[in-house]
Design an enzyme around this catalytic site. Structure first.
Site, short mmCIF file in Angstrom:
data_model
loop_
_atom_site.label_atom_id
_atom_site.label_comp_id
_atom_site.label_asym_id
_atom_site.label_seq_id
_atom_site.Cartn_x
_atom_site.Cartn_y
_atom_site.Cartn_z
N ASP A 7 0.87 -1.17 0.00
CA ASP A 7 0.00 0.00 0.00
C ASP A 7 0.91 1.22 0.00
OD1 ASP A 7 -2.25 1.67 0.24
OD2 ASP A 7 -2.18 1.58 2.43
N GLU A 69 -0.88 -1.50 -4.87
CA GLU A 69 -2.14 -0.80 -5.08
C GLU A 69 -1.90 0.38 -6.02
OE1 GLU A 69 -5.20 1.82 -2.47
OE2 GLU A 69 -4.69 -0.15 -1.63
N ASP A 141 -2.60 0.47 7.14
CA ASP A 141 -1.81 0.37 5.91
C ASP A 141 -1.38 -1.07 5.66
OD1 ASP A 141 -1.31 3.44 5.40
OD2 ASP A 141 -0.79 3.07 7.50
#
Length: 156
Positions: A7, A69, A141
């Protein structure tokens, strides 16, 4: 198979490593956490820190796939810095020879919950269910990174 989910961020990069058992196809959490950078440092120094810590993670866990991501654009003062950090992550993974997959947040939510507009709690519950966790992974996260890693597995 080992999958590293990421992330992206500048201040905090979430990561999660899962392992898939080929025979049973069961997913297992190996590690998760964050790469935290020092806000007192220059952006360049923070990028170097991200690359260094990511290299260490890859050398430690030896993932066959990294799932990053995709950045969803917001109008904020940190957008460019986050995109730059994402570029450092992609470059570092490529240099280390790790296969890369990328998914936007909506696709990750869809893969885990069946709803591309699911909220964070629904995604977290799906991560916990898939990995057989009794406690939620922290910080958020890291949970988001695990969601990305699971999506990489589901999309294979």
């Amino acid at each position: 198979m080992r999958i590293l989910g990421i992330d992206p961020g500048l201040a905090r990069v979430g990561y999660g490593v899962i392992e898939i058992e080929p025979a049973s196809r069961a997913q297992r959490l190996l590690d998760c956490g964050i790469i935290r950078t020092d806000p007192g440092q220059s952006e360049g120094a923070r990028m170097v820190e991200i690359a260094r810590d990511l290299r260490l993670l890859v050398r430690t866990w030896r993932p066959q796939l990294a799932v990053v991501e995709k950045f969803f654009f917001y109008r904020s003062s940190t957008t460019i810095a986050v995109v730059q950090a994402r570029g450092v992550l992609l470059m570092t993974l490529a240099r280390l020879g790790v296969e890369i997959a990328e998914f936007p947040p909506m696709q990750i939510k869809q893969a885990l919950t069946g709803n591309g507009h699911a909220d964070k709690d629904d995604v977290l519950a799906a991560v916990m269910r898939e990995l057989g966790l009794e406690q939620p992974p922290r910080p958020d996260d890291a949970a988001d990174a695990l969601a990305a890693a699971l999506t990489g597995w589901f999309q294979r």
